[in-house]
Write a protein that holds these residues in place. Structure first.
Motif: not given
Length: 229
Positions: A66-77
């Motif tokens: 994922f591009r920087p900053g995108r994954a935490p929203v998707l993963l919820g953490v």
């Protein structure tokens, strides 16, 4: 052999890595997080601040980066909870749900495409990331100083640091160093002399470039180029 392609999820990359010999190349810090599949396991790669070397025998991998900053929203953490870690997806989403997803990916003819579809479905059910984060990454990638970037975004340096920890796993200065190293690596791979690479990517001099690369990547710039890193 490593292969990648742009994902249908904006800013992401879908990749596969099939071992062709003993040993595994280190994964270098890049400001990103990955959703991973490997031989029946679903994992998450957190943001790295140092090179990561896979343990054990070489195995087949597929991933969505994922591009920087995108994954935490998707993963919820928050990203800072996963910094320099590889964790089982079941630890984040629950065993029952991940078991169902794992069966689905395992049964797919192309695990990478199946993993990408999971990411797309998850993205459709979660809010988009803070648009300010995209502005931060773009500013740092262009070489703007952190203090100036905070001013342009209307944030104090403390606010920017707090948001960066949650979105990227570390503060904006560390993110800026990692993005700068990646720019330098890309330029050096294109054959730009090291001294010119240092100047064009904002290092004080070639020695500064050499120190930063060794600290973040665990090897010299020349070693990385010779190894294809």
């Amino acid at each position: 052999m490593y292969e990648e392609r742009p994902s249908r999820l904006p800013g992401a990359v879908v990749w596969t890595n099939t071992p062709t010999g003993p040993g595994a190349r280190p994964v270098l810090p890049d400001g990103c997080m990955d959703l991973l599949w490997s031989e029946g396991r679903l994992l998450v790669a957190g943001p790295d601040t140092r090179p990561y070397v896979p343990e054990g025998d070489p195995v087949r991998w597929a991933g969505v980066r994922f591009r920087p900053g995108r994954a935490p929203v998707l993963l919820g953490v928050p990203a800072c909870e996963l910094r320099d870690r590889r964790v089982e997806l079941a630890d984040l989403w629950g065993a029952a749900e991940v078991r169902r997803l794992r069966v689905r990916v395992d049964a797919a003819p192309d695990p990478a495409a199946a993993l990408e579809q999971l990411a797309l479905e998850r993205a459709a059910d979660t809010p988009p990331p803070d648009p300010l984060l995209g502005g931060l990454v773009a500013a740092l990638q262009s070489g703007r100083p952190v203090g100036r970037t905070a001013d342009e975004l209307g944030l104090s340096t403390r606010q920017l640091h707090r948001r960066s920890l949650s979105a990227f796993g570390y503060g904006p200065k560390t993110l800026a160093r990692i993005l700068r190293m990646q720019r330098a690596l890309a330029m050096a791979r294109e054959g730009v002399p090291f001294a010119e690479t240092a100047t064009r990517t904002g290092y004080a001099d070639q020695a500064h470039l050499a120190r930063d690369v060794r600290e973040l990547a665990g090897a010299s710039l020349r070693q990385l180029l010779n190894e294809g890193g």
